[in-house]
Design a protein around this motif. Structure first.
Motif, PDB file in Angstrom:
ATOM      1  N   GLU A 102      32.661  35.329  42.728  1.00 26.55           N
ATOM      2  CA  GLU A 102      33.614  34.321  43.189  1.00 26.55           C
ATOM      3  C   GLU A 102      34.739  35.055  43.906  1.00 26.55           C
ATOM      4  O   GLU A 102      35.865  35.157  43.420  1.00 26.55           O
ATOM      5  CB  GLU A 102      34.148  33.524  41.993  1.00 26.55           C
ATOM      6  N   LYS A 106      42.583  34.566  45.379  1.00 29.66           N
ATOM      7  CA  LYS A 106      43.652  33.649  44.976  1.00 29.66           C
ATOM      8  C   LYS A 106      44.358  34.136  43.712  1.00 29.66           C
ATOM      9  O   LYS A 106      45.590  34.073  43.597  1.00 29.66           O
ATOM     10  CB  LYS A 106      43.084  32.250  44.757  1.00 29.66           C
ATOM     11  N   LYS A 107      43.575  34.636  42.765  1.00 31.86           N
ATOM     12  CA  LYS A 107      44.167  35.092  41.499  1.00 31.86           C
ATOM     13  C   LYS A 107      45.059  36.311  41.721  1.00 31.86           C
ATOM     14  O   LYS A 107      46.141  36.418  41.133  1.00 31.86           O
ATOM     15  CB  LYS A 107      43.059  35.407  40.493  1.00 31.86           C
ATOM     16  N   LEU A 125      35.717  38.282  38.083  1.00 38.16           N
ATOM     17  CA  LEU A 125      35.236  37.147  38.865  1.00 38.16           C
ATOM     18  C   LEU A 125      34.121  37.521  39.846  1.00 38.16           C
ATOM     19  O   LEU A 125      33.457  36.637  40.387  1.00 38.16           O
ATOM     20  CB  LEU A 125      36.403  36.540  39.657  1.00 38.16           C
ATOM     21  N   CYS A 126      33.928  38.808  40.063  1.00 37.69           N
ATOM     22  CA  CYS A 126      32.975  39.242  41.091  1.00 37.69           C
ATOM     23  C   CYS A 126      31.764  40.007  40.550  1.00 37.69           C
ATOM     24  O   CYS A 126      30.757  40.135  41.247  1.00 37.69           O
ATOM     25  CB  CYS A 126      33.683  40.123  42.113  1.00 37.69           C
ATOM     26  N   SER A 136      38.016  33.097  44.668  1.00 39.26           N
ATOM     27  CA  SER A 136      38.822  32.916  43.459  1.00 39.26           C
ATOM     28  C   SER A 136      39.550  34.193  43.094  1.00 39.26           C
ATOM     29  O   SER A 136      40.703  34.169  42.641  1.00 39.26           O
ATOM     30  CB  SER A 136      37.931  32.466  42.298  1.00 39.26           C
ATOM     31  N   LYS A 163      48.324  35.145  43.393  1.00 39.36           N
ATOM     32  CA  LYS A 163      49.206  34.485  42.430  1.00 39.36           C
ATOM     33  C   LYS A 163      49.831  35.499  41.473  1.00 39.36           C
ATOM     34  O   LYS A 163      50.989  35.336  41.062  1.00 39.36           O
ATOM     35  CB  LYS A 163      48.427  33.425  41.654  1.00 39.36           C
TER      36      LYS A 163
END
Length: 242
Positions: free
Chosen positions: A210, A216-217, A203-204, A213, A220
């Motif tokens: 991001e 958060k991932k 994501l990065c 995000s 989770k």
């Protein structure tokens, strides 16, 4: 939720200077709250006051000052700390406790901190040399039968053994240093260093960054594996500071 965080970007008006922190409180959130509001300020003040004495000493005194100031508040509890100071192209990572910093270097995870827990041989020896004891209950090593971390801010009733002295690592930020993850043990107890980098990298690095995000991932993922601890995750894209 006893975790807190801090982020100061543009120190002294310089966009290439910043300081970030994650703080994992125990026995209440007061110590984490205090550290999140004061440790960056104290480190910056020490950098100004000790110009030329070395950045490691400045960070060290920033931690110790924060600890002594909190103890004067006469409030129970303590907090683990991990901070990342970015200055003059260098990454200065420090910790006291079991919050951890992991950098992605071309996709390879590299831990920049070592958890301070009573099970660590050198920490156990230090505690015992000061007249304390370490024992294991239900698979968890604790100081004086209570606390499962051996360094941090606060914990006045255990201050003889639970020191605020940070360990610090300094490295020059290179082009292959992609991003830094700072997180409390609620993440690291369930997700390995390399797993965390792999999740965040998708994501990065492989797409438009991001970082939120990614945080958060990772959170989770730890929850899905049964983490019932507080979880705080910060992902810092290092390219902007080169």
């Amino acid at each position: 939720m006893e975790d807190r965080y801090s982020a100061v970007v543009g120190i002294r008006g310089d966009p290439k200077q910043a300081i970030f922190g994650v703080f994992d409180g125990h026995g209440g959130a007061k110590a984490a709250e205090f550290a999140s509001k004061n440790i960056d300020k104290n480190i910056i003040n020490e950098l100004t006051r000790r110009e030329g004495e070395g950045i490691v000493e400045a960070v060290r005194h920033g931690y110790l000052t924060t600890d002594s100031e909190f103890l004067k508040e006469d409030v129970h509890g303590g907090t683990c700390c991990v901070t990342a100071l970015i200055r003059n192209g260098n990454l200065v990572v420090s910790n006291a406790g079991d919050c951890r910093a992991v950098v992605s270097r071309g996709g390879a995870a590299e831990a920049l901190t070592s958890d301070h827990r009573p099970s660590r041989e050198d920490e156990r020896e230090r505690i015992e040399a000061q007249g304390g004891y370490v024992d294991c209950r239900n698979g968890i090593w604790r100081i004086q039968g209570t606390l499962a971390v051996s360094r941090g801010v606060g914990d006045g009733h255990l201050k003889q053994w639970v020191i605020a002295e940070p360990e610090t690592k300094v490295l020059a930020i290179e082009p292959d240093h992609e991003f830094l993850i700072l997180a409390s043990d609620g993440l690291w107890d369930k997700v390995s260093n390399q797993e965390a980098v792999d999740v965040a990298r998708a994501l990065c690095v492989e797409t438009k960054p991001e970082t939120l995000s990614a945080c958060k991932k990772l959170t989770k993922l730890a929850i899905s594996r049964g983490s019932c601890d507080d979880i705080s995750v910060m992902v810092i894209h290092l390219g902007r500071f080169i």
